[in-house]
Design a protein around this motif. Structure first.
Motif, PDB file in Angstrom:
ATOM      1  N   ILE A  88       0.849  -1.203   0.000  1.00 36.79           N
ATOM      2  CA  ILE A  88       0.000   0.000   0.000  1.00 36.79           C
ATOM      3  C   ILE A  88       0.880   1.247   0.000  1.00 36.79           C
ATOM      4  O   ILE A  88       0.660   2.187  -0.775  1.00 36.79           O
ATOM      5  CB  ILE A  88      -0.935   0.006   1.222  1.00 36.79           C
ATOM      6  N   HIS A  89       1.866   1.260   0.878  1.00 34.56           N
ATOM      7  CA  HIS A  89       2.770   2.402   1.031  1.00 34.56           C
ATOM      8  C   HIS A  89       3.486   2.733  -0.282  1.00 34.56           C
ATOM      9  O   HIS A  89       3.673   3.909  -0.620  1.00 34.56           O
ATOM     10  CB  HIS A  89       3.786   2.076   2.124  1.00 34.56           C
ATOM     11  N   GLU A  90       3.852   1.712  -1.051  1.00 29.56           N
ATOM     12  CA  GLU A  90       4.615   1.918  -2.287  1.00 29.56           C
ATOM     13  C   GLU A  90       3.721   2.177  -3.498  1.00 29.56           C
ATOM     14  O   GLU A  90       4.228   2.363  -4.604  1.00 29.56           O
ATOM     15  CB  GLU A  90       5.504   0.696  -2.539  1.00 29.56           C
ATOM     16  N   SER A  91       2.413   2.167  -3.304  1.00 27.83           N
ATOM     17  CA  SER A  91       1.470   2.381  -4.398  1.00 27.83           C
ATOM     18  C   SER A  91       0.918   3.798  -4.360  1.00 27.83           C
ATOM     19  O   SER A  91       0.899   4.450  -3.320  1.00 27.83           O
ATOM     20  CB  SER A  91       0.324   1.373  -4.305  1.00 27.83           C
ATOM     21  N   ALA A  92       0.445   4.245  -5.518  1.00 27.61           N
ATOM     22  CA  ALA A  92      -0.158   5.575  -5.603  1.00 27.61           C
ATOM     23  C   ALA A  92      -1.678   5.515  -5.528  1.00 27.61           C
ATOM     24  O   ALA A  92      -2.330   6.512  -5.210  1.00 27.61           O
ATOM     25  CB  ALA A  92       0.268   6.261  -6.899  1.00 27.61           C
ATOM     26  N   LEU A  93      -2.239   4.348  -5.837  1.00 31.58           N
ATOM     27  CA  LEU A  93      -3.687   4.145  -5.815  1.00 31.58           C
ATOM     28  C   LEU A  93      -3.984   2.761  -5.247  1.00 31.58           C
ATOM     29  O   LEU A  93      -3.189   1.828  -5.408  1.00 31.58           O
ATOM     30  CB  LEU A  93      -4.264   4.226  -7.228  1.00 31.58           C
ATOM     31  N   VAL A  94      -5.149   2.622  -4.609  1.00 36.33           N
ATOM     32  CA  VAL A  94      -5.542   1.346  -4.016  1.00 36.33           C
ATOM     33  C   VAL A  94      -6.972   1.025  -4.429  1.00 36.33           C
ATOM     34  O   VAL A  94      -7.852   1.890  -4.388  1.00 36.33           O
ATOM     35  CB  VAL A  94      -5.431   1.381  -2.480  1.00 36.33           C
ATOM     36  N   LEU A  95      -7.175  -0.222  -4.824  1.00 34.81           N
ATOM     37  CA  LEU A  95      -8.514  -0.749  -5.071  1.00 34.81           C
ATOM     38  C   LEU A  95      -8.747  -1.816  -4.011  1.00 34.81           C
ATOM     39  O   LEU A  95      -8.081  -2.853  -4.010  1.00 34.81           O
ATOM     40  CB  LEU A  95      -8.596  -1.340  -6.480  1.00 34.81           C
ATOM     41  N   ALA A  96      -9.675  -1.558  -3.091  1.00 36.47           N
ATOM     42  CA  ALA A  96      -9.802  -2.385  -1.895  1.00 36.47           C
ATOM     43  C   ALA A  96     -11.213  -2.923  -1.712  1.00 36.47           C
ATOM     44  O   ALA A  96     -12.200  -2.226  -1.970  1.00 36.47           O
ATOM     45  CB  ALA A  96      -9.409  -1.587  -0.652  1.00 36.47           C
ATOM     46  N   ALA A  97     -11.292  -4.159  -1.235  1.00 40.00           N
ATOM     47  CA  ALA A  97     -12.570  -4.693  -0.776  1.00 40.00           C
ATOM     48  C   ALA A  97     -12.905  -4.045   0.562  1.00 40.00           C
ATOM     49  O   ALA A  97     -12.019  -3.779   1.379  1.00 40.00           O
ATOM     50  CB  ALA A  97     -12.475  -6.211  -0.611  1.00 40.00           C
ATOM     51  N   SER A  98     -14.179  -3.787   0.778  1.00 39.50           N
ATOM     52  CA  SER A  98     -14.600  -3.171   2.025  1.00 39.50           C
ATOM     53  C   SER A  98     -14.177  -4.038   3.207  1.00 39.50           C
ATOM     54  O   SER A  98     -14.348  -5.252   3.198  1.00 39.50           O
ATOM     55  CB  SER A  98     -16.124  -2.997   2.033  1.00 39.50           C
ATOM     56  N   GLY A  99     -13.612  -3.409   4.218  1.00 33.02           N
ATOM     57  CA  GLY A  99     -13.144  -4.129   5.400  1.00 33.02           C
ATOM     58  C   GLY A  99     -12.028  -3.366   6.075  1.00 33.02           C
ATOM     59  O   GLY A  99     -11.819  -2.173   5.829  1.00 33.02           O
ATOM     60  N   THR A 100     -11.292  -4.059   6.922  1.00 32.52           N
ATOM     61  CA  THR A 100     -10.210  -3.429   7.683  1.00 32.52           C
ATOM     62  C   THR A 100      -9.168  -2.800   6.770  1.00 32.52           C
ATOM     63  O   THR A 100      -8.561  -1.775   7.119  1.00 32.52           O
ATOM     64  CB  THR A 100      -9.546  -4.470   8.602  1.00 32.52           C
TER      65      THR A 100
END
Length: 331
Positions: A251-263
């Protein structure tokens, strides 16, 4: 010195991490802790004597749980019998409300203190079950700020103890600068069922994003949960890799995140990355939940902030072209 026996029940990966941190802190005060119950790899490494395989516990959805009802009924009976026999100093229940609230009702009559850490989200499902919690739970330890007031208003003894992620995530990652390159991190969830439903859509979206913007994507995978590689190979996706390393580093090394809802959405928010949150579940589960849930938002980041800061695409809204459209807004 005699051991201090404690029963701990945690049925999903995020709860397993939180429970292990709780017990590590508790063991500094009570070195003689002897823990048994339900948990995953983190609790097993702590030394918990487990009454079931952790991989058998992480089941998601009304229909999916109903299919395995005999297993959970037997497990509930076994937990009650073991607690009655071993007489622990406390029963600590961590998240996993479908099972843990039933367990609390069954063991309350034994006169053993019942502590609940990471509260059931009854504020989302309506307050109908709060009376059961008031009857069966002696102490509620909540991790979201608004939960303490909610439970106290309903007569439940509750204390806000802060979110374990604030201690769990490396300081160097928290609110760190966004990398210049626009690579994408995929967080498809932690349970096999949700990975199976979410990952194909995420991969198709990532492929379109990579083609449009010349980026690469990385799946933050969990060992032993799913065959991520075969899913990537099946569709011959390019510039998408699988990593079993620290998901927070990805996550830290990425510019964008596509995430499933959750923690994972809260982890991403703490690290400070823009994200799109998606969620897809079974047809029956979705339509039952739509009638029960009383919230406008589902992403934890939005719930904590009290407003929709992070885009959410649910069920039929979560298709590759729509996801790419949302991702494109960050370019």
């Amino acid at each position: 010195m005699p051991s201090t026996i404690v029963f701990v029940s945690s049925g999903d990966p995020s709860g397993d991490v939180a429970a292990a941190r709780l017990l590590t802190a508790l063991s500094s005060l009570i070195p003689t802790l002897d823990v048994f119950g339900l948990g995953g790899e983190q609790l097993r490494q702590f030394g918990q004597r487990q009454l079931a395989e952790g991989s058998d516990l992480a089941v998601l959805g009304f229909y999916e749980v109903a299919r395995r009802y005999p297993f959970f009924r037997r497990l509930l009976t076994r937990c009650v019998d073991e607690i009655r026999h071993r007489r622990p100093a406390a029963v600590i229940l961590v998240d996993y409300p479908g099972f843990n609230l039933r367990l609390a009702a069954r063991v309350k009559f034994l006169g053993i203190p019942v502590i609940y850490y990471i509260a059931p989200q009854v504020w989302a499902w309506g307050a109908r079950r709060v009376n059961d919690i008031k009857r069966d739970i002696d102490l509620m330890l909540v991790i979201l700020p608004f939960e303490e007031q909610f439970f106290r208003k309903h007569g439940v003894t509750a204390h806000f103890v802060g979110h374990y992620l604030l201690d769990e995530i490396s300081r160097e990652y928290v609110s760190s600068p966004i990398p210049a390159r626009g690579n994408l991190c995929l967080l498809p969830g932690s349970r096999p069922q949700e990975i199976m439903r979410m990952l194909p859509t995420m991969l198709a979206s990532a492929q379109q994003h990579n083609r449009a913007y010349g980026t690469k994507a990385t799946i933050a995978a969990i060992k032993g949960r799913f065959d991520y590689e075969s899913c990537v190979r099946r569709h011959a996706y390019k510039d998408i890799q699988v990593s079993y390393e620290d998901s927070r580093r990805i996550i830290h090394e990425s510019a964008l995140v596509l995430a499933a809802s959750g923690t994972a959405t809260l982890e991403t928010a703490i690290i400070g990355r823009p994200m799109i949150v998606i969620y897809k579940t079974g047809f029956i589960t979705y339509h039952i939940a739509r009638r029960l849930v009383r919230l406008d938002n589902i992403a934890l980041a939005n719930l904590v902030l009290g407003e929709k800061v992070v885009p959410e695409l649910i069920q039929s809204q979560a298709y590759p072209e729509r996801i790419l459209s949302e991702l494109s807004k960050f370019h």
